[in-house]
Design a protein around this motif. Structure first.
Motif, mmCIF file in Angstrom:
data_model
loop_
_atom_site.group_PDB
_atom_site.id
_atom_site.type_symbol
_atom_site.label_atom_id
_atom_site.label_comp_id
_atom_site.label_asym_id
_atom_site.label_seq_id
_atom_site.Cartn_x
_atom_site.Cartn_y
_atom_site.Cartn_z
ATOM 1 N N VAL A 37 38.894 11.042 39.166
ATOM 2 C CA VAL A 37 39.911 11.997 38.915
ATOM 3 C C VAL A 37 39.146 13.414 38.617
ATOM 4 C CG1 VAL A 37 41.554 10.454 38.241
ATOM 5 C CG2 VAL A 37 40.085 11.191 36.496
ATOM 6 N N LYS A 38 39.736 14.450 38.726
ATOM 7 C CA LYS A 38 39.293 15.689 38.249
ATOM 8 C C LYS A 38 40.118 16.020 36.945
ATOM 9 C CE LYS A 38 36.057 16.331 41.215
ATOM 10 N NZ LYS A 38 36.125 17.640 42.097
ATOM 11 N N TYR A 39 40.165 17.389 36.519
ATOM 12 C CA TYR A 39 40.922 17.827 35.512
ATOM 13 C C TYR A 39 42.223 18.487 36.042
ATOM 14 C CZ TYR A 39 36.749 17.332 32.630
ATOM 15 O OH TYR A 39 35.599 16.856 32.055
ATOM 16 N N SER A 94 46.604 24.209 36.156
ATOM 17 C CA SER A 94 47.879 24.754 37.004
ATOM 18 C C SER A 94 48.867 23.782 37.239
ATOM 19 C CB SER A 94 47.359 25.845 38.167
ATOM 20 O OG SER A 94 46.227 26.328 37.848
ATOM 21 N N GLY A 95 48.914 22.839 36.526
ATOM 22 C CA GLY A 95 50.008 21.539 36.739
ATOM 23 C C GLY A 95 49.306 20.483 37.838
ATOM 24 N N ILE A 96 48.304 20.674 38.412
ATOM 25 C CA ILE A 96 47.661 19.968 39.506
ATOM 26 C C ILE A 96 46.220 19.254 39.345
ATOM 27 C CG2 ILE A 96 47.116 19.923 41.974
ATOM 28 C CD1 ILE A 96 50.072 20.412 41.274
ATOM 29 N N ALA A 97 46.145 18.198 39.578
ATOM 30 C CA ALA A 97 44.993 17.655 39.728
ATOM 31 C C ALA A 97 44.351 16.905 41.037
ATOM 32 C CB ALA A 97 44.806 16.478 38.411
ATOM 33 N N MET A 98 43.042 16.997 41.194
ATOM 34 C CA MET A 98 42.623 16.214 42.201
ATOM 35 C C MET A 98 42.294 14.620 41.829
ATOM 36 S SD MET A 98 40.155 18.622 44.351
ATOM 37 C CE MET A 98 39.383 17.529 45.590
ATOM 38 N N VAL A 99 42.602 13.752 42.534
ATOM 39 C CA VAL A 99 42.362 12.190 42.544
ATOM 40 C C VAL A 99 42.034 11.723 43.818
ATOM 41 C CG1 VAL A 99 43.957 12.366 40.670
ATOM 42 C CG2 VAL A 99 44.715 11.779 42.765
ATOM 43 N N THR A 140 49.903 19.725 51.038
ATOM 44 C CA THR A 140 49.301 20.967 51.308
ATOM 45 C C THR A 140 48.997 21.060 52.787
ATOM 46 O OG1 THR A 140 47.236 19.785 50.650
ATOM 47 C CG2 THR A 140 48.361 20.670 48.853
ATOM 48 N N PRO A 141 48.514 22.359 53.040
ATOM 49 C CA PRO A 141 48.264 22.582 54.443
ATOM 50 C C PRO A 141 47.017 21.509 54.899
ATOM 51 C CG PRO A 141 48.709 24.532 53.446
ATOM 52 C CD PRO A 141 48.668 23.403 52.268
ATOM 53 N N ALA A 142 46.895 21.227 55.925
ATOM 54 C CA ALA A 142 45.718 20.464 56.534
ATOM 55 C C ALA A 142 44.456 21.383 56.218
ATOM 56 C CB ALA A 142 45.764 20.192 57.844
ATOM 57 N N ALA A 143 43.340 20.597 55.572
ATOM 58 C CA ALA A 143 42.319 21.404 55.188
ATOM 59 C C ALA A 143 41.003 20.287 55.486
ATOM 60 C CB ALA A 143 42.218 21.867 53.659
ATOM 61 N N ASP A 144 39.872 21.251 55.746
ATOM 62 C CA ASP A 144 38.555 20.481 56.073
ATOM 63 C C ASP A 144 37.873 20.066 54.679
ATOM 64 O OD1 ASP A 144 38.655 20.700 58.929
ATOM 65 O OD2 ASP A 144 38.288 22.606 58.776
ATOM 66 N N LYS A 145 38.156 20.570 53.733
ATOM 67 C CA LYS A 145 37.871 20.382 52.393
ATOM 68 C C LYS A 145 38.569 20.903 51.316
ATOM 69 C CE LYS A 145 33.673 20.632 49.364
ATOM 70 N NZ LYS A 145 32.381 21.177 49.317
ATOM 71 N N LYS A 146 38.867 19.754 50.347
ATOM 72 C CA LYS A 146 39.920 20.125 49.125
ATOM 73 C C LYS A 146 38.998 20.808 47.876
ATOM 74 C CE LYS A 146 43.839 17.401 49.959
ATOM 75 N NZ LYS A 146 43.552 16.769 51.323
ATOM 76 N N TYR A 147 39.522 21.630 47.082
ATOM 77 C CA TYR A 147 38.787 22.152 45.950
ATOM 78 C C TYR A 147 39.788 22.134 44.752
ATOM 79 C CZ TYR A 147 35.612 24.212 49.180
ATOM 80 O OH TYR A 147 34.520 24.583 50.281
ATOM 81 N N ASP A 148 39.321 21.836 43.550
ATOM 82 C CA ASP A 148 40.085 22.023 42.347
ATOM 83 C C ASP A 148 40.955 23.332 42.162
ATOM 84 O OD1 ASP A 148 39.028 19.585 41.109
ATOM 85 O OD2 ASP A 148 37.343 20.518 40.319
ATOM 86 N N PHE A 149 42.183 23.308 41.593
ATOM 87 C CA PHE A 149 42.874 24.199 40.995
ATOM 88 C C PHE A 149 42.376 24.914 39.958
ATOM 89 C CE2 PHE A 149 46.157 22.751 43.997
ATOM 90 C CZ PHE A 149 46.882 23.709 44.256
ATOM 91 N N ASN A 150 42.145 26.183 39.904
ATOM 92 C CA ASN A 150 41.929 26.809 38.564
ATOM 93 C C ASN A 150 42.464 28.207 38.682
ATOM 94 O OD1 ASN A 150 40.008 28.273 36.766
ATOM 95 N ND2 ASN A 150 38.757 28.937 38.494
ATOM 96 N N GLN A 151 43.302 28.386 37.485
ATOM 97 C CA GLN A 151 43.857 29.757 37.255
ATOM 98 C C GLN A 151 45.013 29.822 38.234
ATOM 99 O OE1 GLN A 151 41.384 32.923 35.953
ATOM 100 N NE2 GLN A 151 40.257 31.745 34.663
ATOM 101 N N GLY A 152 45.653 28.955 38.827
ATOM 102 C CA GLY A 152 46.937 29.015 39.552
ATOM 103 C C GLY A 152 46.794 29.191 40.787
ATOM 104 N N ILE A 194 45.782 28.359 48.199
ATOM 105 C CA ILE A 194 46.830 27.599 48.226
ATOM 106 C C ILE A 194 47.655 27.641 46.580
ATOM 107 C CG2 ILE A 194 46.581 26.216 49.851
ATOM 108 C CD1 ILE A 194 46.195 23.875 48.328
ATOM 109 N N GLY A 195 48.766 27.565 46.376
ATOM 110 C CA GLY A 195 49.170 27.733 45.047
ATOM 111 C C GLY A 195 49.600 26.063 44.727
ATOM 112 N N PRO A 196 50.183 26.325 43.239
ATOM 113 C CA PRO A 196 50.517 24.827 42.786
ATOM 114 C C PRO A 196 51.593 24.243 43.291
ATOM 115 C CG PRO A 196 51.128 26.573 41.291
ATOM 116 C CD PRO A 196 50.175 27.207 42.356
ATOM 117 N N ASP A 197 52.395 25.217 44.233
ATOM 118 C CA ASP A 197 53.621 24.523 45.007
ATOM 119 C C ASP A 197 52.889 24.026 46.492
ATOM 120 O OD1 ASP A 197 52.699 26.837 46.484
ATOM 121 O OD2 ASP A 197 54.893 27.770 46.545
ATOM 122 N N GLY A 198 51.772 24.147 46.707
ATOM 123 C CA GLY A 198 51.157 23.651 47.940
ATOM 124 C C GLY A 198 51.243 24.601 49.045
#
Length: 376
Positions: A84-86, A89-94, A112-124, A137-141
């Protein structure tokens, strides 16, 4: 009278709610728990592994699986993940069964939209990569900024440096440019005072929509706090400039750090002292290292180990400790020394927290202790 007390109690609760709860991750023996600013446990040390609170929840491990607890130590999201990550913005990567995904605080998966790599949310926002370009992308995906950038770096103060083509600029978390992408280099921290940049081989400050060259500079650092000055280097010596690119304090020092409480640590040779914003020495050069002053007027200084001085140079807390910033992902964690009235230090007995008088919080040392964070 009853109405008066009711009003007082309501105001008190309101203030407490706004201020939030301060909580810190500590390790005692082979278990992790959480303490309040009196060093009392609010969550007993019962976890084999755990992380600091972020966005109101903390990751904890049970039976080799990770979940998330609330500030009462209850499972908000049951242990079910391999990694898990932290939350941010109301979202975490697991990671579950080898696949990374986003979840909300309810534990539901965020589409969320199809992506080649996912990154942590940070400041919205979160970076998402598609082919060789990145967007946001935003916290609504949903997409905030289309993937048109070569690179987007970590958001700080609601802004991030971005590369478009071969040049760098800076955007806000809506994907809007606040500094145009026309520079060879750019600072990584936004400040209303300005951002350092390099254009046509010349370093300067971008402020008020204009580029202000700094005569002779070969390196510049970020503006910090509410100081009107930042530091820059010319011919291997460091001085201070304003956001017009003007040398306010000539480059005569070997090293420097930011102004805070009207003073800045500077080094001559191997010894550090402090100057005021006129460049005058206020605290003589006698320390092996020195950091910036905190809001409470104390700064870490080092001989063999670290202690703390006030703005007159008087040693308030003996030089008996090691210091570190702790986890850099936490807001303000890059700051060493005092934060919100407490300093995280290490002695031969372990990790603990000191108040401004040097008193050890709860008279207790821990095997490990991370900085306090606020839970609202």
């Amino acid at each position: 009278m009853n109405k008066f007390y009711l009003l007082f109690f309501t105001i008190f609760l309101s203030i407490f709610s706004v201020a939030g709860q301060e909580i810190a991750l500590v390790r005692e023996g082979d278990r992790f728990g959480y303490i309040d600013p009196s060093a009392a446990y609010v969550i007993e040390p019962k976890f084999k592994n755990a992380k600091s609170f972020s966005d109101g929840l903390a990751a904890a491990e049970q039976d080799d699986l990770w979940g998330f607890i609330n500030s009462s130590g209850e499972w908000a999201i049951e242990p079910q993940f391999n990694k898990v990550k932290y939350f941010n913005s109301g979202i975490a990567m697991v990671n579950k069964d080898g696949e990374w995904q986003y979840i909300t605080k309810s534990g539901s998966v965020l589409e969320t939209p199809a992506a080649d790599k996912k990154y942590d949310f940070n400041q919205g926002v979160a970076i998402y990569k598609k082919l060789d370009k990145v967007g946001l992308i935003g916290p609504d995906g949903k997409v905030v900024a289309e993937p048109v950038f070569e690179s987007i770096k970590k958001f700080r103060n609601g802004h991030a440096k971005v590369q478009k083509g071969v040049y760098w600029g800076m955007i806000n978390n809506k994907g809007e440019f606040v500094v145009p992408a026309e520079f060879e280099e750019i600072g990584n921290t936004y400040s209303p005072k300005g951002v350092f940049v390099k254009k046509n081989g010349t370093f300067g400050i971008y402020a008020d929509g204009s580029f202000h060259a700094i005569e002779g500079a070969d390196r510049v650092w970020n503006f910090k706090g509410d100081s009107e000055l930042t530091y820059a280097r010319k011919e291997k010596k460091v001085g201070f400039v304003n956001n017009k690119g003007e040398w306010v304090i000539p480059p005569t020092f070997d090293k420097a750090r930011a102004f805070s409480n009207g003073l800045a640590p500077v080094a001559k040779g191997k010894l550090w002292g402090y100057i005021n914003d006129k460049g005058e020495t206020v605290i003589e050069h006698k320390f092996r290292d020195a950091e910036v002053f905190a809001a409470n007027g104390l700064a870490p200084v080092k001989e063999k180990r670290w202690g703390f001085i006030d703005t007159s140079g008087t040693l308030i807390i003996p030089m008996e400790y090691d210091i570190t910033a702790g986890l850099a992902f936490l807001k303000g964690a890059e700051q060493k020394g005092f934060k919100n009235g407490l300093a995280r230090v290490k002695s031969k007995k372990g990790w603990g927290f000191l108040d401004k008088t040097g008193k050890l919080l709860g008279d207790k040392w821990f095997e490990n202790a991370e900085p306090f964070v606020t839970i609202k």
